[in-house]
Design an enzyme around this catalytic site. Structure first.
Site, PDB file in Angstrom:
ATOM      1  N   SER A 183       0.880  -1.159   0.000  1.00 43.86           N
ATOM      2  CA  SER A 183       0.000   0.000   0.000  1.00 43.86           C
ATOM      3  C   SER A 183       0.923   1.216   0.000  1.00 43.86           C
ATOM      4  CB  SER A 183      -0.928  -0.047   1.212  1.00 43.86           C
ATOM      5  OG  SER A 183      -1.676   1.135   1.331  1.00 43.86           O
ATOM      6  N   TYR A 217      -4.705   7.861  -6.740  1.00 44.33           N
ATOM      7  CA  TYR A 217      -3.730   6.933  -6.131  1.00 44.33           C
ATOM      8  C   TYR A 217      -4.181   6.570  -4.714  1.00 44.33           C
ATOM      9  CZ  TYR A 217       0.827   5.104  -4.551  1.00 44.33           C
ATOM     10  OH  TYR A 217       1.838   4.319  -4.045  1.00 44.33           O
ATOM     11  N   LYS A 242      -4.936   2.708  -3.276  1.00 41.68           N
ATOM     12  CA  LYS A 242      -4.249   2.119  -2.120  1.00 41.68           C
ATOM     13  C   LYS A 242      -5.197   1.935  -0.921  1.00 41.68           C
ATOM     14  CE  LYS A 242      -0.070   1.619  -3.921  1.00 41.68           C
ATOM     15  NZ  LYS A 242       0.501   0.280  -4.196  1.00 41.68           N
TER      16      LYS A 242
HETATM   17  P1  NAP Z   1       9.365   1.492  -9.112  1.00 50.17           P
HETATM   18  O1  NAP Z   1      10.830   1.387  -8.898  1.00 50.17           O
HETATM   19  O2  NAP Z   1       8.895   2.387 -10.180  1.00 50.17           O
HETATM   20  O3  NAP Z   1       8.782   0.034  -9.307  1.00 50.17           O
HETATM   21  C1  NAP Z   1       7.462  -0.198  -9.765  1.00 50.17           C
HETATM   22  C2  NAP Z   1       7.397  -1.622 -10.264  1.00 50.17           C
HETATM   23  O4  NAP Z   1       6.038  -1.938 -10.632  1.00 50.17           O
HETATM   24  C3  NAP Z   1       8.270  -1.852 -11.502  1.00 50.17           C
HETATM   25  O5  NAP Z   1       8.947  -3.071 -11.351  1.00 50.17           O
HETATM   26  C4  NAP Z   1       7.244  -1.922 -12.614  1.00 50.17           C
HETATM   27  O6  NAP Z   1       7.631  -2.725 -13.713  1.00 50.17           O
HETATM   28  C5  NAP Z   1       6.107  -2.610 -11.873  1.00 50.17           C
HETATM   29  N1  NAP Z   1       4.870  -2.599 -12.647  1.00 50.17           N
HETATM   30  C6  NAP Z   1       4.168  -1.544 -13.123  1.00 50.17           C
HETATM   31  N2  NAP Z   1       3.106  -1.971 -13.844  1.00 50.17           N
HETATM   32  C7  NAP Z   1       3.155  -3.339 -13.825  1.00 50.17           C
HETATM   33  C8  NAP Z   1       2.355  -4.368 -14.370  1.00 50.17           C
HETATM   34  N3  NAP Z   1       1.270  -4.104 -15.133  1.00 50.17           N
HETATM   35  N4  NAP Z   1       2.683  -5.661 -14.130  1.00 50.17           N
HETATM   36  C9  NAP Z   1       3.778  -5.953 -13.387  1.00 50.17           C
HETATM   37  N5  NAP Z   1       4.601  -5.029 -12.859  1.00 50.17           N
HETATM   38  C10 NAP Z   1       4.285  -3.729 -13.068  1.00 50.17           C
HETATM   39  O7  NAP Z   1       8.647   2.019  -7.763  1.00 50.17           O
HETATM   40  P2  NAP Z   1       8.648   1.402  -6.285  1.00 50.17           P
HETATM   41  O8  NAP Z   1       8.759   2.549  -5.373  1.00 50.17           O
HETATM   42  O9  NAP Z   1       9.606   0.305  -6.149  1.00 50.17           O
HETATM   43  O10 NAP Z   1       7.142   0.869  -6.190  1.00 50.17           O
HETATM   44  C11 NAP Z   1       6.842  -0.403  -5.665  1.00 50.17           C
HETATM   45  C12 NAP Z   1       5.541  -0.323  -4.885  1.00 50.17           C
HETATM   46  O11 NAP Z   1       5.728   0.500  -3.743  1.00 50.17           O
HETATM   47  C13 NAP Z   1       4.363   0.261  -5.654  1.00 50.17           C
HETATM   48  O12 NAP Z   1       3.203  -0.517  -5.381  1.00 50.17           O
HETATM   49  C14 NAP Z   1       4.227   1.659  -5.079  1.00 50.17           C
HETATM   50  O13 NAP Z   1       2.898   2.125  -5.159  1.00 50.17           O
HETATM   51  C15 NAP Z   1       4.659   1.412  -3.649  1.00 50.17           C
HETATM   52  N6  NAP Z   1       5.116   2.617  -2.947  1.00 50.17           N
HETATM   53  C16 NAP Z   1       6.288   3.221  -3.265  1.00 50.17           C
HETATM   54  C17 NAP Z   1       6.681   4.338  -2.568  1.00 50.17           C
HETATM   55  C18 NAP Z   1       7.969   5.052  -2.857  1.00 50.17           C
HETATM   56  O14 NAP Z   1       8.156   6.178  -2.401  1.00 50.17           O
HETATM   57  N7  NAP Z   1       8.903   4.461  -3.576  1.00 50.17           N
HETATM   58  C19 NAP Z   1       5.883   4.861  -1.538  1.00 50.17           C
HETATM   59  C20 NAP Z   1       4.693   4.226  -1.245  1.00 50.17           C
HETATM   60  C21 NAP Z   1       4.318   3.098  -1.932  1.00 50.17           C
HETATM   61  P3  NAP Z   1       8.110  -2.134 -15.130  1.00 50.17           P
HETATM   62  O15 NAP Z   1       9.601  -1.972 -15.020  1.00 50.17           O
HETATM   63  O16 NAP Z   1       7.715  -3.192 -16.103  1.00 50.17           O
HETATM   64  O17 NAP Z   1       7.405  -0.831 -15.340  1.00 50.17           O
END
Ligand code: NAP
Length: 283
Positions: A133, A147, A151
């Protein structure tokens, strides 16, 4: 030794978690839309890591990944629904063809991946489901409503799922990160094409936040992953796991404002039952 299945291992938290899981010797089905991003991991851990393409919106992909966990490692202990992205824009600014794809990934993709993995997970006492989330899943904020909604839906679904699975010995952990330095504010953030001047006092702040914070987020993804591993390994995992000081502050503020509202309005808002009992007599 646990067997994991993680979605979205191409970058960010998913990649860091996959690296950490592999490095400690656990077995892993690493998944991503493009398997190119998994080659290095699979080559370095040929005995314990398998890579497979999984787009969480594509029917059949999750079933193939779960089948791989079964055939290569004999089952599945931990599912991590990590794949996700964001959308910025005031509610009036967002168009359905802009915001719906995010719900397909963040919510419906998570649901279908979970449903597909559950028969396998239910066979393993102590299995875990980790749902990504966000601090944005705890409290809403202007310019981030779509968003937030995706979540918040993950939160409600996960709370219900946790109740359904507790008697079966499967634990659900809702991970609620604050800002961590990944691709999230870069390629994983879509912005509404339309800006409506009437929202100038609120929604644009989210666009500016993105521009000024991309690549400067305080959170270290490796440290977030260490917290996630500790929670998964715990005998008594938390249902809610805010990670990082910002996520904690959001949770505290939400609890305080929620408590203030229900306390202030308590006497008025609970006086809503019928004045008579079920037989028509006074209560
Ligand atoms: P990230 O580095 O941009 O990673 C996002 C990942 O999701 C990538 O591997 C992307 O793959 C994948 N993805 C997107 N669409 C997809 C699909 N249709 N099928 C399979 N994979 C898909 O960002 P992150 O921060 O690591 O995000 C991971 C999670 O953490 C997300 O759910 C995000 O909402 C949550 N989150 C992140 C933060 C933060 O600050 N980083 C804060 C709160 C929550 P591709 O390479 O193929 O695009």
């Amino acid at each position: 030794m646990k067997t994991w299945l993680i979605t979205g291992c191409s970058s960010g938290l998913g990649l860091q978690l996959a690296e950490a899981v592999a490095a400690r010797g656990d077995r892993l089905v690493a998944t991503a839309r493009s398997t190119d991003s998994l080659t290095s991991l699979c080559e370095r851990y040929p005995e314990t890591v398998r890579g497979i393409s999984l787009d969480v919106t594509r029917a059949g992909d999750a079933a193939k990944a779960v089948a791989l966990a079964e055939s290569a490692f004999g089952g599945l202990d931990v599912l991590v629904n990590n794949a996700g992205f964001g959308f910025i824009g005031a509610i009036e600014e967002g168009e359905p063809d802009e915001y719906r794809p995010m719900f397909e990934v963040n919510l419906f993709g998570l649901i279908e991946t979970t449903r597909t993995a559950l028969p396998s997970l239910r066979k393993r006492a102590g299995a875990r489901i980790v749902n990504l989330s966000s601090g944005a899943g705890i409290a809403g904020s202007a310019g981030f409503g779509f968003y937030n909604a995706s979540k918040f839906a993950v939160e409600g679904l996960s709370e219900a799922l946790a109740q359904e699975l507790r008697p079966l010995g499967v634990h659900v952990i809702i991970v609620e990160p604050g800002p961590f330095r990944t691709a999230f504010l870069g390629r994983s953030m879509i912005t509404a094409a339309r800006e409506i001047a009437a929202y100038a006092q609120t929604a644009p702040a989210r666009r500016h936040y993105r521009q000024s914070n991309n690549g400067r987020q305080a959170g270290d993804p490796a440290k977030a992953v260490a917290v996630m591993l500790q929670a998964v390994d715990s005998e008594h995992p938390p249902l809610h796991l805010p990670i990082g000081p910002r996520a904690h502050a959001i949770a505290e503020q939400k609890l305080d404002s929620f408590r203030a509202d229900i306390t202030t309005w308590r006497d008025i808002s609970i006086a809503t039952d019928f004045d008579t009992d079920n037989c028509g007599g006074p209560k």
